[in-house]
Scaffold this motif. Structure first.
Motif, PDB file in Angstrom:
ATOM      1  N   GLU A   1     -12.586  -4.840   2.499  1.00  0.00           N
ATOM      2  CA  GLU A   1     -13.698  -4.142   3.133  1.00  0.00           C
ATOM      3  C   GLU A   1     -13.611  -2.627   3.037  1.00  0.00           C
ATOM      4  N   ASP A   2     -12.405  -2.059   3.003  1.00  0.00           N
ATOM      5  CA  ASP A   2     -12.268  -0.600   2.940  1.00  0.00           C
ATOM      6  C   ASP A   2     -11.892  -0.094   1.551  1.00  0.00           C
ATOM      7  N   VAL A   3     -11.986  -0.964   0.547  1.00  0.00           N
ATOM      8  CA  VAL A   3     -11.604  -0.589  -0.823  1.00  0.00           C
ATOM      9  C   VAL A   3     -12.786   0.075  -1.524  1.00  0.00           C
ATOM     10  N   ASP A   4     -12.507   1.141  -2.275  1.00  0.00           N
ATOM     11  CA  ASP A   4     -13.552   1.821  -3.050  1.00  0.00           C
ATOM     12  C   ASP A   4     -13.775   1.173  -4.404  1.00  0.00           C
ATOM     13  N   VAL A   5     -12.671   0.818  -5.091  1.00  0.00           N
ATOM     14  CA  VAL A   5     -12.758   0.260  -6.441  1.00  0.00           C
ATOM     15  C   VAL A   5     -11.597  -0.702  -6.648  1.00  0.00           C
ATOM     16  N   ALA A   6     -11.849  -1.805  -7.339  1.00  0.00           N
ATOM     17  CA  ALA A   6     -10.793  -2.741  -7.718  1.00  0.00           C
ATOM     18  C   ALA A   6     -10.642  -2.748  -9.233  1.00  0.00           C
ATOM     19  N   ILE A   7      -9.392  -2.790  -9.686  1.00  0.00           N
ATOM     20  CA  ILE A   7      -9.080  -2.741 -11.112  1.00  0.00           C
ATOM     21  C   ILE A   7      -8.078  -3.848 -11.427  1.00  0.00           C
ATOM     22  N   THR A   8      -8.272  -4.523 -12.545  1.00  0.00           N
ATOM     23  CA  THR A   8      -7.310  -5.532 -12.975  1.00  0.00           C
ATOM     24  C   THR A   8      -7.376  -5.699 -14.487  1.00  0.00           C
TER      25      THR A   8
ATOM     26  N   GLU B   1       0.838  -1.200   0.000  1.00  0.00           N
ATOM     27  CA  GLU B   1       0.000   0.000   0.000  1.00  0.00           C
ATOM     28  C   GLU B   1       0.869   1.245   0.000  1.00  0.00           C
ATOM     29  N   ALA B   2       0.367   2.299  -0.652  1.00  0.00           N
ATOM     30  CA  ALA B   2       1.050   3.587  -0.677  1.00  0.00           C
ATOM     31  C   ALA B   2       0.009   4.688  -0.684  1.00  0.00           C
ATOM     32  N   GLY B   3       0.408   5.873  -0.210  1.00  0.00           N
ATOM     33  CA  GLY B   3      -0.493   7.015  -0.167  1.00  0.00           C
ATOM     34  C   GLY B   3      -1.165   7.166   1.185  1.00  0.00           C
ATOM     35  N   GLU B   4      -1.878   8.264   1.336  1.00  0.00           N
ATOM     36  CA  GLU B   4      -2.551   8.562   2.594  1.00  0.00           C
ATOM     37  C   GLU B   4      -3.935   9.127   2.318  1.00  0.00           C
ATOM     38  N   GLY B   5      -4.900   8.750   3.182  1.00  0.00           N
ATOM     39  CA  GLY B   5      -6.242   9.316   3.100  1.00  0.00           C
ATOM     40  C   GLY B   5      -6.927   9.007   1.785  1.00  0.00           C
ATOM     41  N   GLY B   6      -8.043   9.698   1.538  1.00  0.00           N
ATOM     42  CA  GLY B   6      -8.728   9.616   0.257  1.00  0.00           C
ATOM     43  C   GLY B   6      -9.273   8.241  -0.066  1.00  0.00           C
ATOM     44  N   PRO B   7      -9.716   8.069  -1.303  1.00  0.00           N
ATOM     45  CA  PRO B   7     -10.248   6.769  -1.736  1.00  0.00           C
ATOM     46  C   PRO B   7      -9.152   5.714  -1.820  1.00  0.00           C
ATOM     47  N   VAL B   8      -9.567   4.456  -1.690  1.00  0.00           N
ATOM     48  CA  VAL B   8      -8.636   3.319  -1.758  1.00  0.00           C
ATOM     49  C   VAL B   8      -8.885   2.569  -3.063  1.00  0.00           C
ATOM     50  N   ILE B   9      -7.839   2.460  -3.870  1.00  0.00           N
ATOM     51  CA  ILE B   9      -7.912   1.766  -5.155  1.00  0.00           C
ATOM     52  C   ILE B   9      -7.109   0.474  -5.058  1.00  0.00           C
ATOM     53  N   ALA B  10      -7.755  -0.648  -5.328  1.00  0.00           N
ATOM     54  CA  ALA B  10      -7.069  -1.942  -5.337  1.00  0.00           C
ATOM     55  C   ALA B  10      -6.690  -2.301  -6.768  1.00  0.00           C
ATOM     56  N   ILE B  11      -5.448  -2.681  -6.963  1.00  0.00           N
ATOM     57  CA  ILE B  11      -4.978  -3.182  -8.254  1.00  0.00           C
ATOM     58  C   ILE B  11      -4.600  -4.650  -8.045  1.00  0.00           C
ATOM     59  N   LEU B  12      -5.244  -5.533  -8.800  1.00  0.00           N
ATOM     60  CA  LEU B  12      -5.091  -6.966  -8.580  1.00  0.00           C
ATOM     61  C   LEU B  12      -4.059  -7.559  -9.526  1.00  0.00           C
ATOM     62  N   GLY B  13      -3.099  -8.265  -8.968  1.00  0.00           N
ATOM     63  CA  GLY B  13      -2.081  -8.944  -9.771  1.00  0.00           C
ATOM     64  C   GLY B  13      -2.064 -10.433  -9.509  1.00  0.00           C
ATOM     65  N   GLU B  14      -1.570 -11.186 -10.469  1.00  0.00           N
ATOM     66  CA  GLU B  14      -1.438 -12.639 -10.349  1.00  0.00           C
ATOM     67  C   GLU B  14      -0.073 -13.053 -10.874  1.00  0.00           C
ATOM     68  N   TYR B  15       0.399 -14.246 -10.470  1.00  0.00           N
ATOM     69  CA  TYR B  15       1.705 -14.702 -10.943  1.00  0.00           C
ATOM     70  C   TYR B  15       1.837 -16.219 -10.958  1.00  0.00           C
TER      71      TYR B  15
END
Length: 473
Positions: free
Chosen positions: A163-170, A69-83
């Motif tokens: 639970e605290d994520v606003d949007v997930a992107i992948t 995780e990086a950044g402070e405050g504001g909306p939470v954006i999840a970026i999903l990766g696989e390997y």
């Protein structure tokens, strides 16, 4: 790439593209299957730390899952990766002919070496853009193992990690460019173990009760059920333990894994109940006992129109992947190994007339394309029930390349695969930027999501007592 609609976040992607291409290639060179991605996860973790993310390892009781995780405050954006890689798809990269590196080895036949690297590149670009612009917001990279049958994201959702994520992107590697059609099949993998009684198969077979007979009876029953399932439902099976290699011994124990798929969670529940009843019947007929254990399960995808429109805008602004003549030459060599049916299939899925001369995708698929049928499954589905989610498909392979093939693996380190990977990072980063900057977009995405949940409440398809199958092969 020069573009009159240049997005300010794209320069942050370009600044670190080479480092993340290197990450993708290192993961390609050490392919590991579900829940064994020790080296791949270590590479991702090291890169997260090097880029200054706050890192949490071993989340959801999974040693090869990591969050940065990086950044402070504001909306939470999840970026999903696989390997994670696939078994049996070892292949020498850069060759347009089948040539295994290790005949018993694994290979990235679904492009997850690219998937995770592009996702983290996008997350890094978002982090750097937030810092440069002084904007409140957090980006969170989810390093997700075991998408290929292990359902790690389902466990992560069950443990409340979104639970605290606003949007997930992948995104996912493909042979075309476009916003993903948010349709997939819910599925579960259940292991049915039958226990009978061993006996001498010639001298005293009447004293035995064959667990292998029970498995075969179960499979016959499931196969007869196919006529009476919905058209888009699927059932597949594999023998995990056939009871041994001695035919003169009545097999006392045997295990079959049933993979059951349905259009949605309700349909899946109905089919599972029928399959369990068939297992009970097989045990009754064979005089054996049966026990079952859920191995994994995933939900169907839930679409989110506001996010899909935002991602389509990012695609339209960026344009298709900038392939060159050398890229086209190798893609044509790969295309020679594909059947006309392989090539036609991708166009069929896009509701387009096949173009057998197009080596690499040079267009963006429209958002409102007709659904042509044919669906797989993904554990991104459970994330989409937990939080508004959107997914891209980006060209990293010759048009018509089927996933889970040696051809896909052969292209995993190609220059055009790297270009597609960077392109995917730009699409995801631009979409995230739009979400962070627009309260209206976030609210609209959340409303669509909550409206769906109000009509179709979510129940995790993995039982609460089932733990991640870390020791599974």
């Amino acid at each position: 790439m020069s573009n009159t609609n240049e997005n300010p976040i794209w320069s942050h992607v370009d600044a670190k593209r080479e480092a993340f291409i290197g990450l993708a290639d290192r993961v390609f060179d050490t392919p590991e299957i579900a829940y064994t991605e020790v080296r791949s996860c270590a590479e991702h973790t090291a890169m997260l730390k090097a880029e200054g993310f706050r890192v949490t390892q071993g989340v959801a009781e999974i040693p090869t899952a990591v969050i940065g995780e990086a950044g402070e405050g504001g909306p939470v954006i999840a970026i999903l990766g696989e390997y994670d890689a696939l078994p049996g798809l070892s292949q020498q990269p850069g060759l347009a002919e089948p040539r295994m590196i290790d005949p018993s080895g694994f290979g990235h036949g679904c492009g997850h070496n690219l998937l995770g690297s592009a996702a983290m590149l996008a997350a890094t670009a978002i982090k750097d853009w937030l810092a440069a612009e002084g904007i409140a917001g957090r980006v969170r990279y989810y390093g997700c193992p075991a998408e290929e049958g292990g359902a790690a994201k389902t466990y992560m959702v069950r443990d409340g990690l979104f639970e605290d994520v606003d949007v997930a992107i992948t995104w996912h590697p493909a042979s075309f460019n476009g916003v993903d059609d948010a349709r997939s099949l819910a599925n579960t993998r259940i292991d049915f173990t039958f226990t009978g009684k061993a006996a001498h198969a010639a001298a005293a077979p009447e004293l035995g009760r064959s667990a292998l007979d029970a498995v075969e009876l179960m499979n016959i029953g499931v196969n007869y059920m196919r006529e009476h399932m919905p058209d888009d439902a699927r059932v597949h099976y594999a023998y995990l333990d056939a009871g041994g290699s001695a035919p003169n011994v009545v097999q006392a124990k045997a295990t079959v894994r049933q993979l059951i798929r349905a259009r949605d969670l309700k349909g899946l529940s109905d089919l599972v109940a029928r399959v369990r009843a068939i297992a009970d019947g097989a045990a009754l007929m064979s005089g054996t006992k049966v026990a079952s254990q859920v191995f994994s399960a995933v939900s169907n995808l839930v679409g989110n129109r506001p996010l899909e429109e935002a991602m389509q805008a990012a695609f339209d602004s960026l344009g298709p992947v900038p392939f060159d003549a050398a890229d086209m030459a190798f893609a044509r060599e790969i295309r020679k190994t594909l059947t006309p049916e392989d090539i036609a299939d991708v166009f069929h899925r896009l509701s387009m007339k096949p173009d057998y001369d197009l080596a690499l995708c040079d267009f963006i698929a429209p958002l409102d394309r007709p659904f042509a049928g044919g669906m797989g499954s993904t554990d991104v589905g459970d994330v989409s029930w937990a939080v508004p989610t959107v997914q891209a498909r980006v060209a990293t392979a010759a048009m018509g390349t089927p996933l889970h093939t040696w051809q896909q693996t052969a292209q995993g380190k190609a220059p055009f695969a790297h270009k597609g990977m960077v392109h995917a990072a730009k699409v995801m980063a631009a979409t995230a930027r739009s979400v962070i900057l627009s309260d209206v977009l976030r609210a609209a995405a959340k409303k669509v999501h909550l409206d769906h949940l109000a009509a179709f409440p979510y129940t995790c398809p993995i039982p609460a007592e089932t733990r991640p199958p870390i020791a599974a092969e």
